[in-house]
Motif scaffolding. Structure first.
Motif, PDB file in Angstrom:
ATOM      1  N   PRO B 120     -29.796  43.243 -68.391  1.00  0.00           N
ATOM      2  CA  PRO B 120     -30.140  43.280 -69.821  1.00  0.00           C
ATOM      3  C   PRO B 120     -30.624  41.929 -70.351  1.00  0.00           C
ATOM      4  O   PRO B 120     -31.533  41.883 -71.175  1.00  0.00           O
ATOM      5  CB  PRO B 120     -28.836  43.708 -70.501  1.00  0.00           C
ATOM      6  CG  PRO B 120     -27.767  43.391 -69.542  1.00  0.00           C
ATOM      7  CD  PRO B 120     -28.366  43.510 -68.186  1.00  0.00           C
ATOM      8  N   VAL B 121     -30.006  40.838 -69.879  1.00  0.00           N
ATOM      9  CA  VAL B 121     -30.317  39.518 -70.429  1.00  0.00           C
ATOM     10  C   VAL B 121     -31.781  39.153 -70.198  1.00  0.00           C
ATOM     11  O   VAL B 121     -32.440  38.552 -71.042  1.00  0.00           O
ATOM     12  CB  VAL B 121     -29.385  38.456 -69.804  1.00  0.00           C
ATOM     13  CG1 VAL B 121     -29.937  37.067 -69.996  1.00  0.00           C
ATOM     14  CG2 VAL B 121     -28.009  38.545 -70.420  1.00  0.00           C
ATOM     15  N   ARG B 123     -34.324  40.736 -70.433  1.00  0.00           N
ATOM     16  CA  ARG B 123     -35.287  41.298 -71.389  1.00  0.00           C
ATOM     17  C   ARG B 123     -35.533  40.337 -72.535  1.00  0.00           C
ATOM     18  O   ARG B 123     -36.474  40.493 -73.291  1.00  0.00           O
ATOM     19  CB  ARG B 123     -34.740  42.604 -71.962  1.00  0.00           C
ATOM     20  CG  ARG B 123     -34.688  43.728 -70.967  1.00  0.00           C
ATOM     21  CD  ARG B 123     -33.982  44.908 -71.587  1.00  0.00           C
ATOM     22  NE  ARG B 123     -34.488  45.137 -72.930  1.00  0.00           N
ATOM     23  CZ  ARG B 123     -35.047  46.262 -73.318  1.00  0.00           C
ATOM     24  NH1 ARG B 123     -35.170  47.243 -72.470  1.00  0.00           N
ATOM     25  NH2 ARG B 123     -35.461  46.417 -74.551  1.00  0.00           N
ATOM     26  N   LEU B 124     -34.633  39.359 -72.691  1.00  0.00           N
ATOM     27  CA  LEU B 124     -34.730  38.459 -73.839  1.00  0.00           C
ATOM     28  C   LEU B 124     -35.262  37.107 -73.413  1.00  0.00           C
ATOM     29  O   LEU B 124     -35.363  36.802 -72.237  1.00  0.00           O
ATOM     30  CB  LEU B 124     -33.348  38.276 -74.466  1.00  0.00           C
ATOM     31  CG  LEU B 124     -32.689  39.560 -74.935  1.00  0.00           C
ATOM     32  CD1 LEU B 124     -31.233  39.331 -75.189  1.00  0.00           C
ATOM     33  CD2 LEU B 124     -33.383  40.068 -76.172  1.00  0.00           C
TER      34      LEU B 124
END
Lengths: 293, 364
Positions: B120-121, B123-124
């Motif tokens: 998830p991380v 994506r940022l």
């Protein structure tokens, strides 16, 4: 009534987070720096109010005023000494400097006031309000916190939209170079933002200590991190975003504590942040900037 | 001999050389009893912090992402390593083998955590990525604070509620929630720490100088340009992140097994920041600098002990001053001009010396 009590407590805690988050978001908006020392300014504000009330015997309102003035000066001095020489430096260098300032403030407080927690007396010496035949008791601090937060929010919105200084602030956060060309003194504007942010932190510190009356050199760090999270949740750089993020975070934290157990409250708060950022990578009210090649 | 090698190989050999010489010297001093007890107690933590700094450098310096949750991976590795080491108690005789197994398991566990968090991380970007790693670090701390692990005749028991809900018959509680782990076998030695540094160095230096490493740095320097020449951005960022997490987990296990008890609170946000400070002061992406700064800054509070309560204050001031002096443009230009002046003067003197030498010859 349990639900309503939790909701009110959540809004109250969230209001404190919102006031702190405003400081983060304004500094980030204009200086593009994560000011990790902000949480420790809260602690300094708490101590200043504490000593003026307990040691000097001044009335609470004067204590609050002293705390605000003291922290505003502190904010300006710190900006001048530590951050100003680093204009234009890589953001990580500024971040580490902010961490250095945070260590400095915590350890100064430790040397001056000692490690023992101080019992903070509430600055609002009014009785609690009792509604529905005593089923719903709201403490005066809770009400005051929410009112102060609303006042701060309205004041700040008016300040940034109506006054010359506020317009200069917005111009600087949009484009520093262009702002300078238009005759805006960028340096003094940045100092101004630090002053306002630190003054707000002092107010938040007094309110926080009134609601949770233990004061230690590390008092500010966790609320600081939470408020930072709130600022990101709402979209960092956005003033209404900070308010929204703060209140949401406070409500989530109190509800998680009430219904899912105190142990996992922090984990849930941070998990919400992650989920929100995955869905809206710029936060709830943040503007998504698309990169152009 | 060194001159015949290419620049990277030479630089790497110097880095390994510094580590080996430092180890030999410190080991000799420790054996001769020339360094104080408190400093001897710091040897393993220094090794662990060096490994952590090298691994964080991979993310912050090489991959260019700000990570504020490195202590989270350290704690995953630490507690996983402790449980594995306790399970091997009695089964594996040799301490070194037991430590190796524990450290490898810790690395694997931290790598799994790295993948779970990294997906998830990645994506940022930028500061948002930083805050999410901070959030994950806090979540890991919070979960470990409520983790209870016990071991009895029937095997391992896990619980997230309390020690009583483990449902054990006799046996020992390995991890007791907020009280952390107690009764740890102190398996870590300075020598094992040294070996772990070498392993970490080998992994990271080889990764940097490989095709993968160059792809990672290309993504750091210009994401869009890298993407347009067909580099899978997410994949390479994730590789750096997961390798870094695994190495941090191994260092965490080494660190934990140096103490008889350890609490999850030890691995909080401040520890993440501490490692980040080592990386930044050593120079981002500069592995050798990171090693030196990690060692010096771990020892510094100990050396400053004579000024008592003021030591952390001095530490903070040193940190701020170093950051300002090394990044302030005005100060830097003054420093450069000073250096120039000194060089010119020594050049002049050298020229004079040459003149006076050759002067006599030309007159003849």
């Amino acid at each position: 009534m349990g639900f309503l009590t939790n909701l009110i407590n959540g809004i109250s805690l969230g209001s404190v987070y919102a006031i702190i988050a405003l400081g983060y978001t304004m500094v980030y908006g204009i200086a593009k720096m994560l000011n990790f020392a902000h949480g420790d300014v809260i602690m300094v504000g708490g101590y200043l109010c504490f000593i003026s009330m307990t040691n000097l015997g001044l009335p609470p309102l004067v204590g609050v005023l002293l705390a605000v003035v003291g922290c505003t000066c502190l904010g300006i001095v710190v900006e001048r000494l530590a951050y100003k020489p680093l204009r234009g430096a890589p953001s990580l260098a500024v971040l580490i400097t902010a961490i250095g300032v945070s260590y400095f403030l915590q350890n100064s407080a430790l040397l001056i006031w000692g490690a023992n927690p101080k019992a903070f007396t509430s600055v609002i010496p009014l009785p609690s309000v009792s509604l529905f035949d005593g089923q719903l008791v709201i403490s005066s601090v809770t009400i005051a916190t929410v009112l102060v937060a609303i006042a701060v929010m309205v004041g700040l919105t008016l300040f940034t939209s109506r006054t010359k200084m506020g317009k200069a602030m917005r111009a600087c956060s949009e484009d520093k170079g262009a702002a300078q060309l238009m005759g805006i003194n960028v340096n003094s504007t940045i100092s101004m933002v630090f002053a306002i942010g630190s003054g707000l932190a002092a107010i938040a510190g007094v309110l926080l200590c009134s609601a949770y009356p233990t004061l230690m050199p590390t008092t500010g760090s966790m609320p600081g991190i939470k408020a930072f999270t709130a600022a990101v949740l709402g979209g960092i750089g956005s003033i209404p975003g900070a308010a929204l993020g703060g209140v949401l975070l406070g409500i989530i934290e109190i509800f998680a504590k009430a219904y899912l157990g105190t142990q996992f409250a922090d984990a849930i708060v941070f998990a919400v942040l992650i989920v929100v950022l995955l869905i809206r990578p710029a936060g709830l009210l943040g503007k998504e900037i698309h990169e152009k090649v | 001999m060194l001159k015949n090698l290419n620049k990277t190989t030479r630089s790497n050999i110097i880095t390994y050389g510094i580590v080996i010489v430092a180890f030999v010297v410190m080991q000799g001093l420790a054996m001769a009893g020339a360094i104080s007890n408190s400093l001897v107690g710091l040897l393993v933590p220094i090794c662990a912090y060096i490994c952590l700094t090298i691994s964080l450098n991979l993310v912050v310096g090489i991959s260019g992402e700000l990570s504020l949750g490195h202590a989270g991976f350290m704690s995953v590795g630490a507690f996983c390593g402790l449980v594995v080491a306790a399970c091997c108690r009695g089964i594996v005789g040799s301490d070194i083998v037991r430590l190796t197994i524990a450290i490898l398991a810790a690395g694997a566990m931290a790598a799994v955590a790295g993948v779970i968090i990294g997906l998830p991380v990645m994506r940022l970007r930028g500061d948002y990525l930083a805050i999410v790693t901070l959030a994950f670090g806090e979540i890991i701390k919070n979960l470990l604070n409520n983790l209870y692990v016990g071991k009895d005749a029937s095997g391992l028991h896990f619980s997230m509620e309390s020690a009583n809900s483990l449902g054990m018959q006799g046996g020992t509680i390995l991890i007791n929630g907020p009280q952390g782990a107690t009764g740890i076998d102190k398996l870590s030695t300075f020598a094992s720490g040294f070996v772990l540094i070498l392993v970490t160095l080998t992994v990271v230096l080889n990764l940097i100088n490989s095709r993968t490493g160059r792809a990672i740095m290309a993504v750091r320097d210009n994401r869009i340009a890298a993407e347009s020449v067909g580099i899978n951005v997410t994949k390479y960022r994730l590789i750096a992140f997961v390798v870094s997490a695994a190495l941090a987990g191994m260092a965490g296990a080494l660190y934990a097994m140096n103490y008889s008890s350890i609490v999850p609170k030890k691995f909080d946000f401040n520890t993440s920041i501490l490692i980040l400070v080592f990386v930044v002061l050593g120079g981002m992406g500069n592995i050798r600098g990171g090693i030196v700064s990690a060692a010096l800054l771990t020892v510094l509070p100990e050396l400053l002990r004579f000024i008592g309560d003021y030591r952390m204050l001095i530490y903070a001031i040193v940190l701020i001053l170093v950051m300002i002096l090394s990044n302030n443009a005005a100060f830097q230009s003054r420093l450069t001009s000073l250096r120039e002046k000194v060089r010119r003067r020594s050049d002049d003197q050298a020229a004079l010396a040459v003149d006076s030498q050759s002067g006599g010859a030309s007159h003849e």
